[in-house]
Enzyme design. Structure first.
Site, PDB file in Angstrom:
ATOM      1  N   GLY A 289      -4.744  -7.094   2.746  1.00  0.00           N
ATOM      2  CA  GLY A 289      -4.177  -7.446   4.115  1.00  0.00           C
ATOM      3  C   GLY A 289      -4.320  -6.111   4.840  1.00  0.00           C
ATOM      4  O   GLY A 289      -3.731  -6.045   6.018  1.00  0.00           O
TER       5      GLY A 289
ATOM      6  N   VAL B  52       0.889   1.613  -1.428  1.00  0.00           N
ATOM      7  CA  VAL B  52       2.000   0.829  -2.125  1.00  0.00           C
ATOM      8  C   VAL B  52       1.240   0.045  -3.196  1.00  0.00           C
ATOM      9  O   VAL B  52       2.129  -0.720  -4.001  1.00  0.00           O
ATOM     10  CB  VAL B  52       2.592  -0.380  -1.229  1.00  0.00           C
ATOM     11  CG1 VAL B  52       3.414   0.519  -0.155  1.00  0.00           C
ATOM     12  CG2 VAL B  52       1.474  -1.343  -0.618  1.00  0.00           C
TER      13      VAL B  52
ATOM     14  N   GLU C 171      -0.485   0.571  -6.033  1.00  0.00           N
ATOM     15  CA  GLU C 171      -0.604   0.762  -7.446  1.00  0.00           C
ATOM     16  C   GLU C 171       0.578   0.686  -8.280  1.00  0.00           C
ATOM     17  O   GLU C 171       0.755   0.282  -9.474  1.00  0.00           O
ATOM     18  CB  GLU C 171      -1.132   2.222  -7.768  1.00  0.00           C
ATOM     19  CG  GLU C 171      -2.319   2.581  -6.530  1.00  0.00           C
ATOM     20  CD  GLU C 171      -3.484   2.181  -7.033  1.00  0.00           C
ATOM     21  OE1 GLU C 171      -4.404   1.511  -6.244  1.00  0.00           O
ATOM     22  OE2 GLU C 171      -4.014   2.373  -7.970  1.00  0.00           O
TER      23      GLU C 171
END
Lengths: 758, 289
Positions: free
Chosen positions: A487, A715, A717
């Protein structure tokens, strides 16, 4: 310019607009790696080794070449025999020669599925016939699959010259152990001596695949003058360009790589498998060559992540203060050096503020497919063991497991177990949010249990490029070099819109090919929203500066006397003059008269990535008769710094947790006695299906990263790290049994019940 | 280059003629949900595919005086939507509907599931438990074959060259008769049975079992009719002793292999568990009828 805006001042960041690539994807128009076909395209296919370990005595391609419709047949003899050279192109250190040999074997095949030849033909059926007609003579060698077996004295050796690095004295004999690593500080053994309670355990994990839905696919076309175009699905068009140039001995400028839409990567598309072969065959045939891997090939020949064994020992005082911690991590690298053993060791204890800590590890080659990066490479493996032992420690101390973690939590100023001192981090905030969540205290029924586990990932910065083009009607185009796997296009457009002060819908983001935008590292390591976001933000700021200059020119005042507010140039104060605001569109319309097009490109090596922590709570119900583990409820709490587009942040967390749940319960590489993979398909390599999972609740904690303009940490991993231990701890709570081996599949759980009964 | 022919005959004689006359390997296709996958993976390379779906009557369900006739190529979705069949044979319906995904259910058929001859086929134990009979047609005419006599080994059936299944017959259920099917898979759907179990029971007015069939799948080269399991149930109201005897009988009937889907030990133990759980559902359903 470094600022972390107040959330209340943000108009676009933090909202949830529709993604720019959504329409293409839901209507099926999106062009993935296999979707492009050029006139005259040939079907490329790869001949693979049936043996886990063998010497290639001879390859006879003459019969294949004689088949009408076969336009190219290549072996390693058709590409340069390049020397060993360290590379840092994808998501971890690697070696160009290894990458070349992994694309196509030269003297030895090192795993079942290792490519030995490739063909390009006018149809799929002809290509299949050509593959069958290639005669390869092998001298089969003994093989070794498992990591500890590969480390044994008498193990079959993959590389005759491999002398273990990082051990003193230097060994004199070749082995499969590539290197030893060690991270820590203090004296962990003295720490154990200080402890009131010591808990230890040995754990093992299976190799698991990233299991992206889209198999590797590319099409390559080489002109007679050497100019080459590649369209491929990957996590980095520049990565493909660099590897292909190096492996084939080409000039980088002769290769232009266009990134396809990508159907998942998770780290697995940060190295090349097929692009150099497609280029080599296109060069021979004079026609475009398309290669699309089958799922079987993806499993057998593209990177899973390591399985391994992890021994952990933790000592603590009665009040829960950890006095010493130790881990020994042995990871499968697959057929070439490069397991994520270093990050596995670095992340193992990074959640905690420890005086005495040591994590050591071995990188070990064996006759498996070469591993590739997979979401937080290494961290989930070591953390499974560490967070299981932490759970045992909490039980032994009679402490709430969140309280135990809080007692030892890393905070700003903590010297991390892997070296640096933490800046602002949000682990304590994450633990507080987990403990305060209603899930933590919800009632449980019979055969049900609850577990909690945490995880850490560095997040990274690195090279990124972005351009902002102000169009003549006031709309804005943003080009970046980062393939969008989570995204990020939406996030880039949102950050640009925020800086420019215009609506999100006025900004259209695209991903540039290698000739359209500056060098950009792979999409991985949770770096894009941070690093490419920083480049985009800076490019937008430069555009704003230019817009202010143009307004100053129109008003005939000094640029310093112009402010930018809500997408308009305004006089900085009463002294600047009484001008009506000039909206972006009005300035854009006059751009030709004020100096020409308004654009800005920024290329940076972003520094200051913010580390992130997560805590997951899992409820399970265990069927004692079948060993089936049902996930009843799942909550994932994570410090995200600042969520640019909260829906995609939640999606990352839910996706990571889902992959972790699969890793915990069912996913594994299964080999037969000949070293051949026995479950190379989605039927018997079991990723979770939708009905296996409850709605995963993502709880976003926002402790902004002061080094990013909007506070982004990264964010993607963290959420795959805690699930295995969270679920193992929940099984322990439900049954009293500690499962130490992944996956915790029904036969293993049932066997544990039987063993417990005696 | 290998060649593949496809035919979709519109009558039984035409289909038989095509199948019997094929020089090389000829495959019957109903839904094709197994066959197409095997073609793509290279596991089978037939010379001829005979699609039976255009034969009148081979798709559909008829309720007759003596019971039900299910066309061989009737899809799982149609079976699941047939109210009469759902009421009479809920076990067969639930077993059939477990095959594959919603999309696969639009094509997958009983005949295909049976003739693919996988030990793990979901519908087969259920159909055998309820004494289903296959109507086989071929060059030598028509014959009625109990379904348990169709599969002879993994991937092999007792059908001769030119033969195929036209339909299945199920008897009209008696009073207090019902059935159930359960399978064990490591996930919740989209999977292959590690153990499957079909149970059919008939109770008297007092809830005592007077007839039973217990059939296991995925624990031996073919589906296994567990005679001792039926004996354990007959005469009982499914008390603890009957359940224990059934569990033991089911375990004793297993002859599994160790493979990627489960160990021998696990399969044997879970077979006992599945038999007990399936029987409990069948008893409850039969008692409610």
């Amino acid at each position: 310019m470094n600022f972390v805006a107040n959330k209340s001042d943000l108009k676009v960041v933090g909202t949830r607009p529709v993604r720019p690539d959504g329409m293409d994807k839901v209507t099926g128009k999106a062009q993935f790696g296999a979707d492009l076909t050029l006139a005259g395209t040939l079907v490329g296919k790869i001949k693979r080794s049936p043996h886990a370990h063998a010497r290639i005595v001879a390859i006879d391609t003459s019969k294949a070449l004689a088949i009408p419709g076969v336009k190219s047949v290549i072996t390693a003899a058709d590409i340069p025999d390049i020397p060993s050279e360290e590379a840092f192109v994808g998501e971890g250190p690697t070696n160009f020669r290894d990458q070349s040999l992994n694309c196509i074997a030269r003297d030895k095949v090192l795993y079942e599925g290792h490519a030995v030849a490739a063909v390009a033909a006018t149809s799929s059926a002809i290509a299949d016939a050509a593959l069958a007609a290639i005669e390869v003579t092998y001298e089969v060698l003994p093989h070794v699959i498992d990591v500890e077996a590969a480390m044994a004295e008498d193990a079959p050796i993959l590389f005759e010259g491999m002398i273990t690095q990082g051990v003193d004295p230097k060994p004199t004999k070749a082995s499969n152990i590539v290197k030893k690593v060690a991270f820590g500080h203090g004296d962990w053994q003295a720490g154990m001596a200080e402890a009131d309670v010591v808990v230890e355990g040995k754990y093992d994990t299976a190799a698991v695949h990233q299991a992206y839905i889209e198999p590797h696919a590319c099409i390559a076309s080489v002109n007679p003058d050497g100019q080459t175009t590649i369209f491929a699905s990957s996590q980095g068009q520049f990565m493909i360009r660099q590897y292909t140039a190096k492996i084939l001995g080409m000039d980088i400028a002769d290769i232009r790589v266009t990134p396809a839409e990508i159907g998942g990567g998770f780290g697995g598309k940060t190295i090349v498998y097929i692009e150099p072969l497609a280029v080599a065959m296109s060069r021979q045939a004079g026609r475009p060559v398309k290669i699309v891997m089958t799922r079987d090939e993806v499993f057998r020949a593209s990177g899973p992540t390591s399985g391994g064994t992890i021994e952990v020992k933790i000592g603590a005082k009665k009040d829960g203060t950890i006095t010493g911690a130790y881990a020994m991590v042995k990871l499968q690298a697959g057929a070439f050096p490069g397991s994520p053993v270093a990050p596995a060791c670095m992340c193992a204890f990074a959640m905690y503020d420890l005086k005495n800590v040591m994590a050591e590890g071995y990188d070990v080659v064996s006759n498996r497919a070469k591993v590739a990066a997979y979401r937080a490479p290494g961290a989930p493996i070591s953390t499974f063991a560490v967070e299981s032992v932490m759970d045992e420690l909490a039980i032994k101390l009679g402490m709430d497991p969140i309280d135990l973690r809080m007692k030892n939590a890393a905070k700003q100023g903590t010297k991390a177990s892997y070296g640096p001192v933490f800046p602002v981090i949000g682990f304590e905030e994450v633990l507080e949010a987990a403990k305060a969540h209603p899930h933590w205290t919800a009632p449980l029924g019979p055969n049900q249990g609850r577990g909690v586990a945490t995880g850490f990932w560095f997040n990274i910065g690195g090279e990124s490029s972005a351009s902002v083009f102000v169009n003549e009607d006031g709309s804005v185009s943003v080009v970046s070099g980062s393939p969008d796997i989570g995204g990020s296009r939406a996030s880039m457009a949102m950050m640009a819109a925020e800086v420019l002060g215009i609506p999100y819908e006025k900004v259209r983001p695209i991903i540039g090919d290698t000739a359209q935008i500056g060098i950009t590292g792979v999409t991985g390591g949770s770096r894009v929203t941070f690093a490419t976001g920083m480049a985009t933000t800076q490019a937008a700021e430069r555009a704003v500066d230019e817009l202010k200059k143009r307004a100053a020119m129109i008003w005939d005042i000094s640029p310093d006397a112009v402010d930018w507010k809500d997408g308009e140039a305004v006089p900085a104060g009463a002294n600047a003059g009484g001008f009506d605001p000039l909206p972006l569109a009005a300035i854009a319309l006059k751009a030709a008269k004020t100096g020409g097009p308004i654009n800005a490109e920024v290329s940076i090596n972003a520094q200051g990535a913010g580390a992130a922590f997560g805590a997951h709570i899992a409820d399970v119900e265990v069927d004692p008769e079948t060993g089936f583990v049902k996930i009843l409820r799942y909550t994932a709490v994570q410090d995200v710094g600042r969520a640019i587009h909260p829906s995609y942040v939640e999606g990352q967390i839910q996706g990571g947790a889902t992959q972790g749940i699969g890793w915990a319960l069912n996913e594994e590489y299964i080999y037969d006695k000949n070293g051949r993979m026995d479950n190379a398909g989605f039927l018997d390599y079991r990723v979770p299906v939708a009905s296996d999972l409850p709605m995963i609740e993502a709880v976003l904690v926002e402790v902004p990263n002061p080094r990013h303009p909007f506070g982004v940490r990264g964010v993607g991993e963290v959420p795959i790290i805690p699930p295995m231990a969270a679920i193992g701890n929940a099984i322990k709570a439900a049954t009293g049994m500690r499962l130490v081996s992944l996956p915790m599949s029904p036969p293993k759980v049932r066997a544990a019940f039987d063993a417990a009964k005696g | 280059m290998p060649r593949l022919s496809y035919a979709a005959p519109t009558s039984v004689p035409d289909a038989i003629k095509l199948l019997a006359g094929a020089a090389g390997l000829a495959k019957v296709m109903s839904g094709g949900t197994d066959l197409l996958v095997q073609l793509r993976s290279g596991r089978t390379s037939p010379e001829l595919i005979v699609d039976t779906k255009k034969i009148p009557g081979i798709v559909g369900i008829r309720e007759t005086e003596s019971g039900f006739v299910i066309g061989a190529a009737t899809s799982g979705a149609e079976i699941g939507e047939h109210a009469g069949l759902c009421a009479a044979y809920p076990g067969i319906v639930e077993a059939t509907n477990l095959i594959g995904s919603t999309q696969v259910q639009g094509r997958a058929s009983l005949a295909g599931n049976l003739c693919n001859a996988s030990p793990a086929a979901d519908s087969v134990p259920a159909v055998i438990a309820s004494r289903g009979v296959a109507i086989v047609v071929g060059p030598n005419g028509q014959r009625s074959v109990p379904v348990e006599q169709i599969v002879t080994a993994p991937g092999r059936t007792s059908l001769a060259k030119g033969e195929f299944i036209l339909e299945f017959h199920l008897p009209k259920p008696k009073a207090h008769q019902s059935d159930a099917y359960l399978r064990f898979i490591p996930r919740t759907e989209m999977d292959i049975a590690v153990v499957g179990c079909g149970v059919s029971v008939t109770l008297d007015d007092n809830g005592v079992c007077i007839d039973a069939r217990v059939v296991l799948g995925a624990v031996a080269p073919t589906q296994v009719v567990v005679e001792a399991g039926a004996k354990a149930l007959i005469g009982s109201k499914l008390d603890e002793a009957a359940l224990a005897a059934l569990d033991a009988a089911a375990r004793a009937a297993c002859n599994p292999i160790n493979d990627k889907r489960g160990t021998i030990d696990f399969r044997v133990k879970v077979a006992g568990v599945m038999a007990r759980r399936t029987a409990a559902i069948a008893f409850e359903r039969a008692g409610a009828r």
